[in-house]
Structures are given as structure tokens and as C-alpha cells.
Design an enzyme around this catalytic site. Structure first.
Site, PDB file in Angstrom:
ATOM      1  N   GLU A  32      -4.826  -6.638  14.734  1.00  0.00           N
ATOM      2  CA  GLU A  32      -4.464  -5.430  14.171  1.00  0.00           C
ATOM      3  C   GLU A  32      -5.418  -4.379  14.205  1.00  0.00           C
ATOM      4  O   GLU A  32      -5.436  -3.019  14.465  1.00  0.00           O
ATOM      5  CB  GLU A  32      -3.853  -5.479  12.740  1.00  0.00           C
ATOM      6  CG  GLU A  32      -2.888  -4.102  12.418  1.00  0.00           C
ATOM      7  CD  GLU A  32      -1.934  -4.554  11.152  1.00  0.00           C
ATOM      8  OE1 GLU A  32      -0.924  -4.929  11.352  1.00  0.00           O
ATOM      9  OE2 GLU A  32      -2.617  -4.140  10.208  1.00  0.00           O
ATOM     10  N   HIS A  55      -3.984 -33.488  17.305  1.00  0.00           N
ATOM     11  CA  HIS A  55      -2.978 -34.152  17.501  1.00  0.00           C
ATOM     12  C   HIS A  55      -1.889 -33.275  18.402  1.00  0.00           C
ATOM     13  O   HIS A  55      -0.575 -33.924  18.094  1.00  0.00           O
ATOM     14  CB  HIS A  55      -2.558 -35.143  16.575  1.00  0.00           C
ATOM     15  CG  HIS A  55      -3.549 -36.068  16.202  1.00  0.00           C
ATOM     16  ND1 HIS A  55      -3.772 -37.208  16.784  1.00  0.00           N
ATOM     17  CD2 HIS A  55      -4.566 -35.916  15.317  1.00  0.00           C
ATOM     18  CE1 HIS A  55      -4.786 -37.803  16.218  1.00  0.00           C
ATOM     19  NE2 HIS A  55      -5.369 -37.068  15.369  1.00  0.00           N
ATOM     20  N   LYS A 100       8.989  -0.581  14.121  1.00  0.00           N
ATOM     21  CA  LYS A 100       9.500  -0.196  12.728  1.00  0.00           C
ATOM     22  C   LYS A 100      10.544   0.899  13.031  1.00  0.00           C
ATOM     23  O   LYS A 100      11.712   0.832  12.367  1.00  0.00           O
ATOM     24  CB  LYS A 100       8.532   0.405  11.872  1.00  0.00           C
ATOM     25  CG  LYS A 100       7.579  -0.733  11.510  1.00  0.00           C
ATOM     26  CD  LYS A 100       6.583  -0.024  10.421  1.00  0.00           C
ATOM     27  CE  LYS A 100       5.415  -0.930  10.117  1.00  0.00           C
ATOM     28  NZ  LYS A 100       4.560  -0.193   9.098  1.00  0.00           N
ATOM     29  N   GLU A 108      10.306  -4.487   4.527  1.00  0.00           N
ATOM     30  CA  GLU A 108      10.396  -5.981   4.223  1.00  0.00           C
ATOM     31  C   GLU A 108      10.495  -6.047   2.797  1.00  0.00           C
ATOM     32  O   GLU A 108      11.050  -6.791   1.937  1.00  0.00           O
ATOM     33  CB  GLU A 108       9.442  -6.765   4.926  1.00  0.00           C
ATOM     34  CG  GLU A 108       9.760  -6.992   6.707  1.00  0.00           C
ATOM     35  CD  GLU A 108       9.041  -5.818   7.483  1.00  0.00           C
ATOM     36  OE1 GLU A 108       8.930  -4.682   6.784  1.00  0.00           O
ATOM     37  OE2 GLU A 108       8.821  -6.087   8.597  1.00  0.00           O
ATOM     38  N   LYS A 138       0.845  -1.232   0.026  1.00  0.00           N
ATOM     39  CA  LYS A 138      -0.088   0.040   0.010  1.00  0.00           C
ATOM     40  C   LYS A 138       0.964   1.208   0.005  1.00  0.00           C
ATOM     41  O   LYS A 138       0.762   2.246  -0.684  1.00  0.00           O
ATOM     42  CB  LYS A 138      -0.805  -0.088   1.172  1.00  0.00           C
ATOM     43  CG  LYS A 138      -2.021   0.956   1.418  1.00  0.00           C
ATOM     44  CD  LYS A 138      -2.782   0.860   2.598  1.00  0.00           C
ATOM     45  CE  LYS A 138      -3.451   2.193   2.582  1.00  0.00           C
ATOM     46  NZ  LYS A 138      -4.650   2.372   3.720  1.00  0.00           N
ATOM     47  N   GLY A 195      -4.943  -1.977   4.828  1.00  0.00           N
ATOM     48  CA  GLY A 195      -4.072  -3.140   4.117  1.00  0.00           C
ATOM     49  C   GLY A 195      -4.746  -4.554   4.548  1.00  0.00           C
ATOM     50  O   GLY A 195      -4.610  -5.330   3.427  1.00  0.00           O
ATOM     51  N   ARG A 196      -5.152  -4.525   5.535  1.00  0.00           N
ATOM     52  CA  ARG A 196      -5.971  -6.091   6.193  1.00  0.00           C
ATOM     53  C   ARG A 196      -7.326  -6.012   5.432  1.00  0.00           C
ATOM     54  O   ARG A 196      -7.784  -7.123   5.691  1.00  0.00           O
ATOM     55  CB  ARG A 196      -6.157  -6.165   7.496  1.00  0.00           C
ATOM     56  CG  ARG A 196      -6.447  -4.790   8.192  1.00  0.00           C
ATOM     57  CD  ARG A 196      -6.166  -5.057  10.056  1.00  0.00           C
ATOM     58  NE  ARG A 196      -6.639  -3.997  10.575  1.00  0.00           N
ATOM     59  CZ  ARG A 196      -6.153  -2.814  10.645  1.00  0.00           C
ATOM     60  NH1 ARG A 196      -5.167  -2.693  10.191  1.00  0.00           N
ATOM     61  NH2 ARG A 196      -6.497  -2.037  11.566  1.00  0.00           N
TER      62      ARG A 196
HETATM   63  O1  F6P Z   1       2.960  -3.160   9.850  1.00  0.00           O
HETATM   64  C1  F6P Z   1       1.655  -3.332   9.553  1.00  0.00           C
HETATM   65  C2  F6P Z   1       1.145  -2.846   8.295  1.00  0.00           C
HETATM   66  O2  F6P Z   1       0.959  -1.554   8.105  1.00  0.00           O
HETATM   67  C3  F6P Z   1      -0.173  -3.487   7.973  1.00  0.00           C
HETATM   68  O3  F6P Z   1      -1.095  -2.785   8.297  1.00  0.00           O
HETATM   69  C4  F6P Z   1       0.021  -3.586   6.349  1.00  0.00           C
HETATM   70  O4  F6P Z   1      -0.863  -4.593   6.104  1.00  0.00           O
HETATM   71  C5  F6P Z   1       1.356  -4.010   6.158  1.00  0.00           C
HETATM   72  O5  F6P Z   1       2.022  -3.515   7.258  1.00  0.00           O
HETATM   73  C6  F6P Z   1       1.989  -3.703   4.834  1.00  0.00           C
HETATM   74  O6  F6P Z   1       2.047  -2.302   4.586  1.00  0.00           O
HETATM   75  P1  F6P Z   1       2.138  -2.084   3.053  1.00  0.00           P
HETATM   76  O7  F6P Z   1       0.935  -2.671   2.271  1.00  0.00           O
HETATM   77  O8  F6P Z   1       2.182  -0.664   3.239  1.00  0.00           O
HETATM   78  O9  F6P Z   1       3.515  -2.353   2.593  1.00  0.00           O
END
Ligand code: F6P
Length: 591
Positions: free
Chosen positions: A396, A426, A555, A257, A251, A310-311
Site C-alpha cells: 500500500e 512443504h 470502494k 466493512e 481512522k 492507517g498502516r
Molecule cells: O482501504 C485502505 C485503507 O484506507 C487503509 O489504508 C486503512 O488502513 C484501511 O483502509 C482502514 O481504514 P480506516 O481505519 O479508516 O477504517
């Protein structure tokens, strides 16, 4: 919350039945105030005469009335219990009769939902009001699955033309990849697609792609999320860059990452096909300026909007990997399923409304009974990533302490976890049955599998699912355990010694969501069901389900720690543990 005379006066008044306050949505929009702000204004400085506190008191009264009643006894006392405490949407059945609730308690909880303004807040969400009050944004993911002709606007601005255009562009691109009309630079069709994203830019597609494997007929899909180089390494190691398409899903397009993995994938691609590598990349993002910096051609950039959390974004271009996997028609079925759940959520009375009922059970367990966790156990191997998906969606969204509004004190979001059955049986089911903590379980199961030739597997799966909810409720007394062992020929002393170990308290609550088959339409319904459940719980708890400030600090600290890990800067000033760990790291690190 209250003490002294204010407390007794307040409780007296709170206990009196009174009209539930309405919040006319048009008036809210006219005032340009969020329903939450209106609620705040209604309850600011108020005592427990506010409807929500009175409604909560009614829930507590129901809890106290039911204390000590076993679920099994509630069934014995009411032959119609299953009919009363279950609800349907077409073939989808939500059974919550194996909980400690009764009709009166459900009514009290429904009153709580009304008093919390759930209906008004729901209508405000669908009307595009800025209900994400801490970020000043609308929350309009339902628009992403709306059909042409439906009206959705964010703060007065019609969003549907752009939604439909972007959906069409994404689906058309997906079809082009599937047919080979958009091919690799060698002219060969893409055989593999790698989605690079994390959190909401990963979990939705990865969960849905696994869930819909039986209808996956496009290129193979892979997912890279973790910044751990092992992830990108292991995924790319099995692929041929010459026929691999990489989707960068983010987003913000700044998530460390995702951007780290994106650059690694880009270098991998460039090593194979040089400066033509860009043609093997597409971007899914709201941050078009950031995408431009990465150098992906505009024709392969698929946007979405800041009113999509995002979620909640799997329905948008973030679902491109899924579109490529299952194709246009099935992706549209997935959207249609969510749309059907949206309509149900908007129209069904609270007492027959699946997302609301799921939420009320959740609030009962978390708020009224104080149970800290909930297990989600799909008896469906292909829903193996659903618990992880729901962890983000739920924790979240509702893992918050700050409230937008006073009134409903107590706990908010529970710990959500789970694994598919029968595997869980199990592993951790021992604790669910005999542990000292009660953990409500949410079972999901399809009446039919996808493999007719393996129908006997599915029969066993169903029998196990039903057996677990029955066992959780029924338990086994020490006397029964003793008798069972005597009947098996165990010596009496041995039977007496072992009986406490073989006894189960029982009376452990569970719900079951059952549906005909896990197809795209039903998966859409399930995901939207949980989205709205989280929404309703958040509304009742008074939290803003649509921000996630809690993840920010980590972060920021990670950024500052990076040069300390490499040794470029010193760890001076860090707390003793962090400084000690950095020193230990330097001693251990090679190269
Ligand atoms: O760290 C949380 C978050 O902001 C989530 O809400 C989001 O889905 C994820 O990181 C990834 O964010 P982006 O889509 O901006 O890379």
C-alpha cells in the site's frame, strides 16, 4: 528516459563522480516546502547530471560487473564476506551476505540512497515536515512511540502533549479492563475483546497479538475485519455478549466493512443487554464527529491524528486490543523496541543502518535485477500474520507508478507474500528452489523459543531455516545429482534421466534477520525496521509512500454496485462482464 545527444552527454556527465547534494532540513522547513518539492525543483527538467541518475548508473555498473558471479563464488573469494555484508543492532543481526551483492555494489546503492535524499527526507519526517506531499500531511508515527521529553511537532505544532495524554488514557483503560475496574454491565469482568477494523486498523493488532501470545495474560482477543458476514458471525458465535467488549477501530470511522460489522455487533449486543449495550463499546479513531454519531461515550473514545497513516498506527490507540492483551509494561516495551530502531535509523551511518540496508537489498533485487516479488518467511509460527501485515505496509506504501520526482525510472514496490517456515517448505518452496522465477527470500528467526521444555523443536526449526538459505544459495548441479543417485545404487540410465529433475540452479538470494527472542521489545524493533525499510525504498523510488489512492476507485464502484446486486437498479451501462455477472447472480441468488 533520454535519447540522442542528450543521452550521451548526460551519461558522460553522470558517470563522473561528483559531490552529493545536501538538503539542509532547516532551510527546507523555513521555505515551507517539502524536501520532495525541493528535490523536484532540483531535478525538474534536468538531465542525467542529477545526482540520482548518476548514482543509479553506478548501481547498474555494479550489477553488470557482478553478472554471472555466483553467490557461492563471492564467499569463496572473500573469507570476510559474512562480516562485511551483515549488520547488527545489539542482539539483532541482519545477514545479507547470501545475496549477489559485494562491497562495491553496496557502496553504489548507498550512494543512490544519498543521492535520493534519503537522509534529508528521513530528517524531514522526524521533523514533522509535510512529506506526504499528495495529502499535505506530516508523517509522524515515530512520535507515537516516543518517550516523554522527546520533541516531535507536526508542521511546527508540538504533538507530544496529546500523544502522551492519549497513550496514558488508552493504557489506563486497558489496565481497567484487565483488572475488572472497568467491568461489564453485569459487574463481571470482561472475558473477551473483539476488535472490529480492517487494513491498518486490524493487521497491526492482529499480527502483534499472535506474535506476543506467550505474554498474553489479559482477556481473550478476537478480530473481525472482512465484510463477509461469515467473519463477524463466526467470531461472535463463540462469545457471550454479557462479558464481551467491542472496540471499533477505524481512522475515518466511515470504512464500509468496519461500520457494517460494527452495526451488526451492536445489534447482537443490544439483543443481549438492551440499551446498556453502549457500555460494551469503545472507539479508536481520528474522526471524533463520526464516532459521536455512532453513540459511544466520550470517555471510551481514544483518538489519534491525521499524521498517522492507517498502516503505521499500531503504536497508537489502534493498539488498544494489544494493550488489553499484554498490559501496560509489555506494550511500553513494544514501543521502546520501535524507539530503539528509530534512534538507530536516525543515527547509524547508512552503511551500518539496518532499515537502510534492508531497503538497499530490496532496491537491488527489484530495481537492478528486476525481480518482481519477495517472500517473507518467518521461522516463527507466532509471526504467521507478519506477511499479511507487511503486504499492507509495503504494497500500500510503495505499490505506485506516479513519482514525486523524476530521476529513478524502473520498477517500484514488489509483490510481498509469505507464510511461516517450516510449513512453507512443504508448499511453495519447490518453486523457490526450482521454479523459473527467482524470488528473493527474507528469513526471520529467533535464537530462542518460549518453550524451554520443547527446545528440541526449536533446534529443528533453526536447522531448517539455515538449511533453506544454504540450499537456495548452493543448489545442486546435474552432475552432483547424478553422482548422488549412483552412490545410492540407482541404475546409470535412470540416474541420467532423473538428474535434470533433481538438480537445483542455486544462486538464489536470501537474507536472514536473527534475534534473541520474539518478545515485545524485539517485535517493536522488527515492525519499525520494516516501516523504515519501506520508507527508504519509497524515497529511492521517488514515490509517496504515505497515500493510497489506488484503493479508492474500487470502494466507489462497490457503492454503486450494491443496488445493482440487490436488483434495485439496473446494470445497464456496465461493461459486458460486470453486467453478465450481475445477471448470473440474480439467477443464482436465493431469498
Ligand atoms: O482501504 C485502505 C485503507 O484506507 C487503509 O489504508 C486503512 O488502513 C484501511 O483502509 C482502514 O481504514 P480506516 O481505519 O479508516 O477504517
Amino acid at each position: 528516459l533520454f535519447s540522442g545527444p542528450a543521452k550521451s552527454r548526460a551519461f558522460e556527465r553522470a558517470l563522473q563522480p561528483g559531490p552529493v547534494e545536501e538538503m539542509p532540513i532547516r532551510a527546507v522547513l523555513r521555505q515551507r516546502r517539502t524536501p520532495v518539492e525541493v528535490l523536484c525543483a532540483q531535478t525538474d527538467g534536468a538531465d542525467v547530471t542529477t545526482p540520482i541518475a548518476a548514482a543509479w548508473k553506478a548501481v547498474e555498473t555494479a550489477r553488470d560487473r557482478l553478472a554471472g558471479r555466483r553467490i557461492a563464488d563471492l564467499f569463496a573469494a572473500d573469507p570476510a564476506r559474512f562480516e562485511t555484508l551483515s549488520a547488527r543492532l545489539d542482539d539483532m543481526l541482519f545477514d545479507y551476505s547470501k545475496t549477489g551483492l559485494d562491497k562495491g555494489a553496496v557502496e553504489a546503492l548507498t550512494g543512490l540512497a544519498r543521492a535520493a535524499g534519503v537522509e534529508a527526507l528521513r530528517d524531514a519526517m522526524f521533523a514533522g515536515a509535510p512529506i506526504n506531499a499528495t495529502e499535505g500531511r506530516a508523517v509522524l508515527h515515530p512520535a507515537l512511540r516516543a518517550a516523554a521529553g522527546e520533541a516531535f511537532s507536526a508542521e511546527g505544532e508540538d504533538v507530544m502533549p496529546e500523544v502522551l495524554e492519549t497513550r496514558e488514557r488508552s493504557l489506563a483503560f486497558a489496565e481497567a479492563v484487565r483488572t475488572g475496574a472497568y467491568a461489564s454491565v453485569s459487574g463481571k469482568p470482561f472475558t473477551d475483546v473483539v476488535n472490529i477494523g480492517i487494513g491498518g486498523s486490524d493487521l497491526g493488532p492482529v499480527m502483534a497479538a499472535a506474535a506476543l501470545a506467550p505474554v498474553h495474560d489479559g482477556p481473550r482477543c478476537h478480530f473481525v475485519s472482512n465484510v463477509d458476514g461469515a467473519h463477524v458471525h463466526d467470531v461472535l458465535a463463540g462469545l457471550d455478549p454479557a462479558t464481551t467488549l467491542v472496540l471499533i477501530a477505524s481512522k475515518t470511522f466511515t470504512t464500509i466493512e468496519t461500520m457494517t460489522n460494527a452495526h451488526t455487533a451492536r445489534a447482537w449486543m443490544e439483543r443481549a443487554i438492551g440499551d446498556r449495550a453502549g457500555a460494551h463499546f469503545a472507539a479508536l479513531s481520528t474522526a471524533l464527529d463520526e464516532v459521536a454519531k455512532f453513540g459511544i461515550d466520550e470517555s471510551r473514545v481514544f483518538g489519534f491524528w491525521d499524521w498517522v497513516g492507517g498502516r503505521y498506527s499500531v503504536w497508537s490507540s489502534i493498539g488498544l486490543s494489544l494493550m488489553i492483551a499484554i498490559g501496560r509494561q509489555r506494550f511500553e516495551d513494544f514501543l521502546a523496541g520501535a524507539r530503539a530502531m528509530d534512534a538507530h535509523f536516525r543515527e547509524a551511518p547508512l552503511s551500518a543502518n539496518l532499515p537502510v540496508l534492508l531497503a538497499l537489498v530490496g532496491v537491488w533485487h527489484r530495481g537492478a535485477l528486476g525481480l518482481p516479488s519477495r517472500a517473507v518467511i518467518p521461522y516463527d509460527q507466532r509471526l504467521l500474520r507478519l506477511p499479511a501485515y507487511l503486504q499492507q505496509l509495503d504494497m500500500e506504501s510503495n505499490g505506485k507508478t506516479a513519482r514525486l520526482r523524476e530521476g529513478l525510472a524502473g520498477e517500484t514496490g514488489p509483490v510481498v507474500w509469505g507464510e511461516p517456515g517450516t510449513n512453507g517448505q512443504h508448499a511453495f518452496f519447490q518453486l523457490l528452489h526450482q521454479g523459473t522465477t527467482v524470488i528473493p527470500v527474507e528469513f526471520l528467526v529467533a535464537a530462542n523459543g518460549w518453550e524451554p521444555e520443547l527446545a528440541h523443536h526449536h533446534t529443528l526449526l533453526l536447522a531448517n531455516c539455515l538449511a533453506q538459505s544454504e540450499a537456495l544459495m548452493a543448489g545442486r548441479t546435474e552432475a552432483e545429482a547424478y553422482e548422488m543417485m549412483i552412490a545410492d545404487g540407482k541404475p546409470e540410465a535412470e540416474a541420467r534421466r532423473l538428474a535434470p529433475h533433481r538438480a537445483f540452479a542455486g544462486d538464489r538470494p536470501s537474507t536472514t534477520l536473527m534475534y534473541r527472542r520474539l518478545d515485545p521489545f524485539t517485535l517493536g524493533r522488527i515492525v519499525a525496521l520494516y516501516e523504515h525499510r519501506v520508507f527508504v525504498e519509497g524515497a529511492i523510488w521517488g514515490v509517496n509512500s504515505f497515500d493510497q489512492w489506488g484503493v479508492e476507485l474500487g470502494k466507489t464502484l462497490a457503492k454503486a454496485l450494491e443496488p445493482m446486486v440487490t436488483g434495485e437498479t439496473s446494470a445497464e451501462g456496465k461493461d459486458g462482464s460486470t453486467a453478465g455477472l450481475i445477471a448470473a447472480l440474480h439467477a443464482l441468488r436465493e431469498g
